[in-house]
Design a protein around this motif. Structure first.
Motif, mmCIF file in Angstrom:
data_model
loop_
_atom_site.group_PDB
_atom_site.id
_atom_site.type_symbol
_atom_site.label_atom_id
_atom_site.label_comp_id
_atom_site.label_asym_id
_atom_site.label_seq_id
_atom_site.Cartn_x
_atom_site.Cartn_y
_atom_site.Cartn_z
ATOM 1 N N ASN A 24 59.893 40.613 -10.803
ATOM 2 C CA ASN A 24 60.954 40.456 -9.807
ATOM 3 C C ASN A 24 61.925 41.627 -9.839
ATOM 4 O O ASN A 24 62.171 42.212 -10.897
ATOM 5 N N PRO A 25 62.517 41.964 -8.698
ATOM 6 C CA PRO A 25 63.544 43.007 -8.678
ATOM 7 C C PRO A 25 64.844 42.515 -9.298
ATOM 8 O O PRO A 25 64.967 41.342 -9.683
ATOM 9 N N TYR B 144 70.995 34.854 -5.697
ATOM 10 C CA TYR B 144 70.494 35.947 -4.873
ATOM 11 C C TYR B 144 70.586 35.573 -3.395
ATOM 12 O O TYR B 144 70.140 34.501 -2.973
ATOM 13 N N ALA B 145 71.181 36.473 -2.597
ATOM 14 C CA ALA B 145 71.418 36.180 -1.176
ATOM 15 C C ALA B 145 70.841 37.256 -0.271
ATOM 16 O O ALA B 145 71.369 37.535 0.802
ATOM 17 N N GLY B 146 69.760 37.899 -0.735
ATOM 18 C CA GLY B 146 69.088 38.876 0.099
ATOM 19 C C GLY B 146 69.584 40.298 -0.034
ATOM 20 O O GLY B 146 69.212 41.169 0.766
ATOM 21 N N HIS C 255 58.750 40.489 -5.164
ATOM 22 C CA HIS C 255 59.328 39.453 -4.320
ATOM 23 C C HIS C 255 60.680 39.007 -4.886
ATOM 24 O O HIS C 255 61.008 39.282 -6.029
ATOM 25 N N LYS C 256 61.456 38.319 -4.093
ATOM 26 C CA LYS C 256 62.862 38.095 -4.431
ATOM 27 C C LYS C 256 63.015 37.422 -5.788
ATOM 28 O O LYS C 256 62.178 36.605 -6.195
ATOM 29 N N PRO C 257 64.078 37.757 -6.506
ATOM 30 C CA PRO C 257 64.267 37.231 -7.861
ATOM 31 C C PRO C 257 64.453 35.719 -7.869
ATOM 32 O O PRO C 257 64.940 35.126 -6.899
ATOM 33 N N GLN C 258 64.092 35.117 -8.982
ATOM 34 C CA GLN C 258 64.234 33.670 -9.147
ATOM 35 C C GLN C 258 65.642 33.368 -9.669
ATOM 36 O O GLN C 258 65.825 32.903 -10.797
#
Length: 265
Positions: free
Chosen positions: A95-96, A73-75, A66-69
């Motif tokens: 996270n990626p 990060y904007a997708g 799931h998206k990084p913390q």
């Protein structure tokens, strides 16, 4: 034979290998690749552009990809790559990467991530690493092969931990840890070498003795800087592979700070 429980959700586009098992209520996103023999227990969520290597076993309530913390990060499309034969236990989060960190978080093979451990964005984790319960990696951390992190330990962003090092439980790592080092403390201090780990891996006695001598020259002397001492040790012990691993790590970059036995170095 691949087994997907009737309550699991596997979105169109996901690539599922042979012999994969996906348990009840698990969710696999459209850009996920599960190699042969991957096992997802119940309630595992795998998202993003994530690939998971063969034989990796993921336990309930893990959140993978799931998206990084990172508030920046904007997708953007970034990646999480997990190797083969890992054990990823309950409530682990991975996270990626982010664009600013190269876009990739990478985990090697044969690692054990115990309950609640965390791999932050843009981390690079080698093979045979062990993260005990609730051990956490901030973003951009590098873990080499055979690193062990004790329970409730935390590694600050951009830190490097060299091969064969061990971090004690409840230790906060702020600076780089040399290969085969052992660090402990509220703020990590170098407490010696991971001699037990070296012996278990079968390194020859003469190589271990040479490494111990090098450690004394590096950290029990007040002459010069750590870098200058490392240069001297490297010149004197060019034929000693364990020593070379340590000196190469210290000399690789000239802008690093290291965990040492004394806080001032």
């Amino acid at each position: 034979m691949t087994e997907i429980h009737s309550t699991a959700i596997v979105e169109d586009g996901a690539v599922i290998g042979d012999g994969v098992v996906i348990g009840p209520y698990s969710i696999v996103g459209p850009n996920v690749t599960l190699a042969d023999g991957v096992i997802l227990e119940a309630h595992v969520a795998v998202a993003g552009h994530t690939s998971i290597g063969s034989g990796t076993h993921i336990f309930p309530f893990a959140s993978i990809g799931h998206k990084p913390q990172d508030l920046k990060y904007a997708g953007e499309v970034t990646y999480l790559q997990i190797g083969a034969n890992n054990q990823i236990r309950e409530h682990v989060t991975m996270n990626p990467g982010t664009v600013g960190g190269g876009g990739l978080t990478k985990v090697g093979d044969n690692c054990l991530f115990m309950m609640g451990s965390h791999v932050g964005h843009d981390c690079l984790v080698g093979n045979n690493a062990i993260l005990a319960n609730n051990a956490t990696l901030a973003g951009h951390v590098e873990l080499d092969d055979f690193v062990i992190l004790g329970g409730l330990s935390a590694v600050r962003q951009w830190s490097r931990i060299g091969t064969g090092a061990i971090v004690g439980g409840m230790t906060g790592v702020e600076f780089d840890v040399i290969p085969f080092g052992s660090v402990i403390g509220d703020r990590a201090r170098l407490a010696g070498l991971n001699l037990i780990g070296l012996k278990r891996k079968g390194f020859p006695r003469e190589q271990i003795h040479a490494l111990r001598a090098a450690y004394r020259a590096l950290f029990e002397s007040d002459e010069g800087t750590l870098r200058s001492r490392a240069e001297a040790v490297a010149a004197e012990s060019a034929d000693q592979p364990l020593v070379k691993t340590v000196t190469d790590f210290i000399l690789e970059k000239d802008d690093r700070r290291f965990c040492t036995p004394r806080s001032e170095d």
